[in-house]
Enzyme design. Sequence first.
Site, PDB file in Angstrom:
ATOM      1  N   HIS A  50    -102.670 -29.941 -31.408  1.00  0.00           N
ATOM      2  CA  HIS A  50    -103.535 -31.248 -32.163  1.00  0.00           C
ATOM      3  C   HIS A  50    -105.220 -31.285 -31.623  1.00  0.00           C
ATOM      4  CE1 HIS A  50     -99.824 -33.780 -33.099  1.00  0.00           C
ATOM      5  NE2 HIS A  50     -99.731 -32.436 -33.629  1.00  0.00           N
ATOM      6  N   GLU A  52    -106.616 -33.657 -29.931  1.00  0.00           N
ATOM      7  CA  GLU A  52    -106.661 -33.983 -28.333  1.00  0.00           C
ATOM      8  C   GLU A  52    -106.027 -33.020 -27.471  1.00  0.00           C
ATOM      9  OE1 GLU A  52    -105.060 -37.671 -30.870  1.00  0.00           O
ATOM     10  OE2 GLU A  52    -104.978 -35.244 -31.024  1.00  0.00           O
ATOM     11  N   CYS A  80    -100.945 -39.448 -31.047  1.00  0.00           N
ATOM     12  CA  CYS A  80     -99.432 -39.559 -31.261  1.00  0.00           C
ATOM     13  C   CYS A  80     -98.776 -39.316 -29.880  1.00  0.00           C
ATOM     14  CB  CYS A  80     -99.084 -38.265 -32.053  1.00  0.00           C
ATOM     15  SG  CYS A  80     -99.377 -36.759 -31.056  1.00  0.00           S
ATOM     16  N   CYS A  83     -99.749 -36.322 -27.706  1.00  0.00           N
ATOM     17  CA  CYS A  83    -101.069 -36.445 -27.257  1.00  0.00           C
ATOM     18  C   CYS A  83    -101.255 -37.701 -26.197  1.00  0.00           C
ATOM     19  CB  CYS A  83    -102.105 -36.538 -28.290  1.00  0.00           C
ATOM     20  SG  CYS A  83    -102.054 -35.103 -29.225  1.00  0.00           S
TER      21      CYS A  83
END
Length: 154
Positions: A50, A52, A80, A83
């Site tokens: 992801h 992040e 999410c 993260c």
Amino acid sequence: MKSFMDMAYEQALKAYAAGEIPIGAVIVKGGKVIARGHNVREKKQIATAHAEIVAIEKACKKLKSWRLDDCEMYVTIEPCVMCFGAVMNARIPKVYYGADDLNGGAFKLYDSALLNWNAQFIKLENEERCSELLTEFFKKRRLSPEVKKPWPTI
């Protein structure tokens, strides 16, 4: 001058152009960007790739430390749960985000009194472009016949 959210949005556009879910992140220390990231799950075929996580890993390498306690993150969507955990473990004290994640956000975990350390998660106003980009991406994706659906059809 570009804002840090403008830079995160540019990362999201890179993800969009590559066929990735358009999410971008930047990490800032002392008013300067030290790391950037965008989703690369499809490219790397790694579930944790992801925006992040990519940005956090780059920032940690640059600073030679897992502690990012004097940094801030700007990300185009509310992190999410995974993260969120990475932000907490990296000790990032402030996260600014553009769009609420209505499907898989951190479910306001950051308000929990059960955590031994907390970060501030701050939704930036007037960042409709972040949610609009995601909406456009998924609308096109649903219409595309060659996109492999992640769920079985019955």
